[in-house]
Design an enzyme around this catalytic site. Structure first.
Site, PDB file in Angstrom:
ATOM      1  N   THR A   1       0.849  -1.199   0.000  1.00  0.00           N
ATOM      2  CA  THR A   1       0.000   0.000   0.000  1.00  0.00           C
ATOM      3  C   THR A   1       0.878   1.239   0.000  1.00  0.00           C
ATOM      4  O   THR A   1       2.018   1.194   0.463  1.00  0.00           O
ATOM      5  CB  THR A   1      -0.924   0.040   1.237  1.00  0.00           C
ATOM      6  OG1 THR A   1      -1.737   1.220   1.167  1.00  0.00           O
ATOM      7  CG2 THR A   1      -0.151   0.082   2.540  1.00  0.00           C
TER       8      THR A   1
ATOM      9  N   PRO B   1      -0.208   5.809   4.030  1.00  0.00           N
ATOM     10  CA  PRO B   1       0.482   5.779   5.325  1.00  0.00           C
ATOM     11  C   PRO B   1      -0.463   5.589   6.504  1.00  0.00           C
ATOM     12  O   PRO B   1      -0.079   4.981   7.522  1.00  0.00           O
ATOM     13  CB  PRO B   1       1.183   7.148   5.404  1.00  0.00           C
ATOM     14  CG  PRO B   1       0.613   7.981   4.326  1.00  0.00           C
ATOM     15  CD  PRO B   1      -0.079   7.094   3.340  1.00  0.00           C
TER      16      PRO B   1
ATOM     17  N   ASP C   1      -7.872  -4.197   0.007  1.00  0.00           N
ATOM     18  CA  ASP C   1      -8.694  -3.267  -0.751  1.00  0.00           C
ATOM     19  C   ASP C   1      -9.977  -3.123   0.040  1.00  0.00           C
ATOM     20  O   ASP C   1     -10.556  -4.104   0.493  1.00  0.00           O
ATOM     21  CB  ASP C   1      -8.966  -3.757  -2.173  1.00  0.00           C
ATOM     22  CG  ASP C   1      -9.395  -2.595  -3.064  1.00  0.00           C
ATOM     23  OD1 ASP C   1      -8.736  -1.541  -3.029  1.00  0.00           O
ATOM     24  OD2 ASP C   1     -10.407  -2.727  -3.774  1.00  0.00           O
TER      25      ASP C   1
ATOM     26  N   PHE D   1      -9.116   8.460   8.507  1.00  0.00           N
ATOM     27  CA  PHE D   1      -8.915   8.946   7.135  1.00  0.00           C
ATOM     28  C   PHE D   1     -10.166   8.608   6.323  1.00  0.00           C
ATOM     29  O   PHE D   1     -11.130   8.043   6.843  1.00  0.00           O
ATOM     30  CB  PHE D   1      -7.652   8.320   6.520  1.00  0.00           C
ATOM     31  CG  PHE D   1      -7.751   6.832   6.279  1.00  0.00           C
ATOM     32  CD1 PHE D   1      -7.568   5.939   7.322  1.00  0.00           C
ATOM     33  CD2 PHE D   1      -8.032   6.324   5.017  1.00  0.00           C
ATOM     34  CE1 PHE D   1      -7.662   4.568   7.109  1.00  0.00           C
ATOM     35  CE2 PHE D   1      -8.130   4.955   4.791  1.00  0.00           C
ATOM     36  CZ  PHE D   1      -7.942   4.083   5.846  1.00  0.00           C
TER      37      PHE D   1
ATOM     38  N   TYR E   1     -13.488   8.050   4.648  1.00  0.00           N
ATOM     39  CA  TYR E   1     -14.884   8.313   5.012  1.00  0.00           C
ATOM     40  C   TYR E   1     -15.127   8.245   6.524  1.00  0.00           C
ATOM     41  O   TYR E   1     -16.279   8.292   6.954  1.00  0.00           O
ATOM     42  CB  TYR E   1     -15.800   7.312   4.288  1.00  0.00           C
ATOM     43  CG  TYR E   1     -15.737   7.416   2.777  1.00  0.00           C
ATOM     44  CD1 TYR E   1     -16.481   8.386   2.090  1.00  0.00           C
ATOM     45  CD2 TYR E   1     -14.920   6.578   2.017  1.00  0.00           C
ATOM     46  CE1 TYR E   1     -16.402   8.501   0.705  1.00  0.00           C
ATOM     47  CE2 TYR E   1     -14.840   6.690   0.630  1.00  0.00           C
ATOM     48  CZ  TYR E   1     -15.583   7.647  -0.017  1.00  0.00           C
ATOM     49  OH  TYR E   1     -15.510   7.767  -1.379  1.00  0.00           O
ATOM     50  N   ASP E   2     -14.075   8.148   7.302  1.00  0.00           N
ATOM     51  CA  ASP E   2     -14.250   8.046   8.763  1.00  0.00           C
ATOM     52  C   ASP E   2     -15.129   9.161   9.355  1.00  0.00           C
ATOM     53  O   ASP E   2     -15.950   8.880  10.240  1.00  0.00           O
ATOM     54  CB  ASP E   2     -12.891   8.019   9.478  1.00  0.00           C
ATOM     55  CG  ASP E   2     -12.230   6.645   9.395  1.00  0.00           C
ATOM     56  OD1 ASP E   2     -12.950   5.662   9.146  1.00  0.00           O
ATOM     57  OD2 ASP E   2     -11.007   6.572   9.582  1.00  0.00           O
TER      58      ASP E   2
ATOM     59  N   HIS F   1     -13.504  -2.750  10.091  1.00  0.00           N
ATOM     60  CA  HIS F   1     -13.430  -3.790   9.056  1.00  0.00           C
ATOM     61  C   HIS F   1     -11.994  -4.304   8.921  1.00  0.00           C
ATOM     62  O   HIS F   1     -11.749  -5.502   8.824  1.00  0.00           O
ATOM     63  CB  HIS F   1     -13.931  -3.209   7.733  1.00  0.00           C
ATOM     64  CG  HIS F   1     -13.321  -1.883   7.360  1.00  0.00           C
ATOM     65  ND1 HIS F   1     -13.246  -0.821   8.237  1.00  0.00           N
ATOM     66  CD2 HIS F   1     -12.718  -1.444   6.230  1.00  0.00           C
ATOM     67  CE1 HIS F   1     -12.660   0.200   7.649  1.00  0.00           C
ATOM     68  NE2 HIS F   1     -12.323  -0.162   6.432  1.00  0.00           N
ATOM     69  N   ARG F   2     -11.034  -3.384   8.934  1.00  0.00           N
ATOM     70  CA  ARG F   2      -9.634  -3.786   8.768  1.00  0.00           C
ATOM     71  C   ARG F   2      -9.163  -4.587   9.974  1.00  0.00           C
ATOM     72  O   ARG F   2      -8.405  -5.539   9.849  1.00  0.00           O
ATOM     73  CB  ARG F   2      -8.757  -2.554   8.523  1.00  0.00           C
ATOM     74  CG  ARG F   2      -7.441  -2.881   7.837  1.00  0.00           C
ATOM     75  CD  ARG F   2      -6.714  -1.667   7.279  1.00  0.00           C
ATOM     76  NE  ARG F   2      -7.465  -1.000   6.249  1.00  0.00           N
ATOM     77  CZ  ARG F   2      -8.204   0.080   6.430  1.00  0.00           C
ATOM     78  NH1 ARG F   2      -8.260   0.674   7.600  1.00  0.00           N
ATOM     79  NH2 ARG F   2      -8.884   0.602   5.428  1.00  0.00           N
TER      80      ARG F   2
HETATM   81  P1  ITT Z   1      -4.009   1.590  -1.276  1.00  0.00           P
HETATM   82  O1  ITT Z   1      -4.809   1.176  -2.490  1.00  0.00           O
HETATM   83  O2  ITT Z   1      -2.681   2.214  -1.612  1.00  0.00           O
HETATM   84  O3  ITT Z   1      -3.877   0.499  -0.260  1.00  0.00           O
HETATM   85  P2  ITT Z   1      -6.261   3.383  -0.839  1.00  0.00           P
HETATM   86  O4  ITT Z   1      -6.340   4.663  -0.083  1.00  0.00           O
HETATM   87  O5  ITT Z   1      -6.554   3.413  -2.303  1.00  0.00           O
HETATM   88  O6  ITT Z   1      -4.842   2.737  -0.503  1.00  0.00           O
HETATM   89  P3  ITT Z   1      -8.388   1.358  -0.654  1.00  0.00           P
HETATM   90  O7  ITT Z   1      -8.354   1.229  -2.124  1.00  0.00           O
HETATM   91  O8  ITT Z   1      -8.288   0.100   0.149  1.00  0.00           O
HETATM   92  O9  ITT Z   1      -7.253   2.400  -0.129  1.00  0.00           O
HETATM   93  O10 ITT Z   1      -9.690   2.037  -0.107  1.00  0.00           O
HETATM   94  C1  ITT Z   1     -10.423   2.880  -0.956  1.00  0.00           C
HETATM   95  C2  ITT Z   1     -10.936   4.045  -0.196  1.00  0.00           C
HETATM   96  O11 ITT Z   1     -11.904   3.598   0.757  1.00  0.00           O
HETATM   97  C3  ITT Z   1      -9.908   4.843   0.607  1.00  0.00           C
HETATM   98  O12 ITT Z   1      -9.189   5.754  -0.191  1.00  0.00           O
HETATM   99  C4  ITT Z   1     -10.822   5.526   1.611  1.00  0.00           C
HETATM  100  O13 ITT Z   1     -11.445   6.644   1.026  1.00  0.00           O
HETATM  101  C5  ITT Z   1     -11.884   4.458   1.876  1.00  0.00           C
HETATM  102  N1  ITT Z   1     -11.516   3.697   3.073  1.00  0.00           N
HETATM  103  C6  ITT Z   1     -10.897   2.498   3.150  1.00  0.00           C
HETATM  104  N2  ITT Z   1     -10.712   2.127   4.432  1.00  0.00           N
HETATM  105  C7  ITT Z   1     -11.215   3.120   5.182  1.00  0.00           C
HETATM  106  C8  ITT Z   1     -11.319   3.360   6.588  1.00  0.00           C
HETATM  107  O14 ITT Z   1     -10.838   2.514   7.481  1.00  0.00           O
HETATM  108  N3  ITT Z   1     -11.887   4.498   6.983  1.00  0.00           N
HETATM  109  C9  ITT Z   1     -12.360   5.374   6.106  1.00  0.00           C
HETATM  110  N4  ITT Z   1     -12.294   5.242   4.776  1.00  0.00           N
HETATM  111  C10 ITT Z   1     -11.732   4.132   4.319  1.00  0.00           C
END
Ligand code: ITT
Length: 198
Positions: free
Chosen positions: A13, A16, A74, A154, A156-157, A182-183
Site C-alpha cells: 500500500t 500511510p 482493498d 482517514f 470516510y471516517d 473492518h480492517r
Molecule cells: P491503497 O490502495 O494504496 O492500499 P487506498 O487509499 O486506495 O490505498 P483502498 O483502495 O483500500 O485504499 O480504499 C479505498 C478508499 O476507501 C480509501 O481511499 C478511503 O477513502 C476508503 N476507506 C478504506 N478504508 C477506510 C477506513 O478505514 N476508513 C475510512 N475510509 C476508508
C-alpha cells in the site's frame, strides 16, 4: 518454523494511514514493512471490478517485484440507498482522490434520504509464495452521519457511525476504531492464519 513466521510482512500500500493502523493492529507480533521503506513509490494498478480483484492485483504486483510474502488490502464503503456505491470506487468516487470532496459527495447524494445504512468492507489478499494466495474479509456495519464530524482516521471516517455508537470514526479514538473496524476484523483472521503456520 517456515518463512511465514518471520516477524516481517510486506504491506502493498501507499497509504500511510493504513500502514500505521495495521502496525498498531499487528504489533508486537509482526512488523509491517511498507513500500515506502523499500523505496518503491510507483502507483500500483487497481483496475478490477471487485475488492478481491483489486487486492489480488496490488499484492501480485508487489510480490512479482520483490518475491517476498506480501499482503494488500482493498476496502470500500458500501451504502445501501446508493446501491452499494461508492464500493470499489471509494478512493476516487468524485473523480478525485480527495477525502473531503468524496465525503461531501456522499452527503449530497444522501440528502433527504432516511435510509443511512452502510458498511465498510476490507478484503486482504496474502501471497505467501507463487500460487499460494489466501483472502480474508472484515466488515463493520453502521450508518452515514448527517454531516462530517471529527478529524481522526482517514477517508470516510468522519461520516461513518459504527453500530452501537453515536460518534463517527472521525470522532472516535484510534484505539476504539482498532477494536471494531473492518480492517481490524480482517487483520484478526490474518493473524490467526499466520499463527497456525508457526
Ligand atoms: P491503497 O490502495 O494504496 O492500499 P487506498 O487509499 O486506495 O490505498 P483502498 O483502495 O483500500 O485504499 O480504499 C479505498 C478508499 O476507501 C480509501 O481511499 C478511503 O477513502 C476508503 N476507506 C478504506 N478504508 C477506510 C477506513 O478505514 N476508513 C475510512 N475510509 C476508508
Amino acid at each position: 518454523m517456515n518463512h511465514l513466521s518471520a516477524d516481517r510482512l510486506l504491506f502493498a500500500t501507499h497509504n500511510p494511514a493504513k500502514v500505521s493502523e495495521l502496525s498498531r493492529l499487528l504489533s508486537p507480533s509482526k512488523k509491517i514493512v511498507s513500500l515506502t521503506e523499500l523505496g518503491y513509490n510507483e502507483e500500483i494498478p487497481e483496475t478490477g471490478d471487485t475488492l478481491e480483484a483489486n487486492a489480488l492485483q496490488k499484492a501480485k504486483t508487489v510480490f512479482d517485484l520483490f518475491k517476498l510474502p506480501c499482503f494488500s488490502d482493498d476496502s470500500g464503503l458500501f451504502i445501501e440507498a446508493l446501491n452499494g456505491e461508492p464500493g470499489v470506487h471509494s478512493a476516487h468516487y468524485s473523480g478525485k482522490r480527495d477525502y473531503h470532496i468524496n465525503n461531501q459527495l456522499v452527503l449530497d447524494k444522501l440528502a433527504g434520504i432516511t435510509n443511512r445504512q452502510a458498511y465498510f468492507k476490507t478484503i486482504f489478499c496474502f501471497i505467501e509464495a507463487e500460487g499460494q494466495t489466501t483472502y480474508f474479509e472484515g466488515v463493520v456495519h453502521g450508518i452515514i452521519a448527517k454531516e462530517s464530524r471529527g478529524e481522526n482516521g482517514f477517508g470516510y471516517d468522519p461520516i461513518f457511525i459504527p453500530d452501537g455508537y453515536t460518534k463517527t470514526f472521525g470522532e472516535l479514538s484510534a484505539e476504539t476504531k482498532k477494536t471494531l473496524s473492518h480492517r481490524a476484523r480482517a487483520t484478526e483472521k490474518l493473524i490467526d492464519f499466520l499463527r497456525d503456520k508457526e
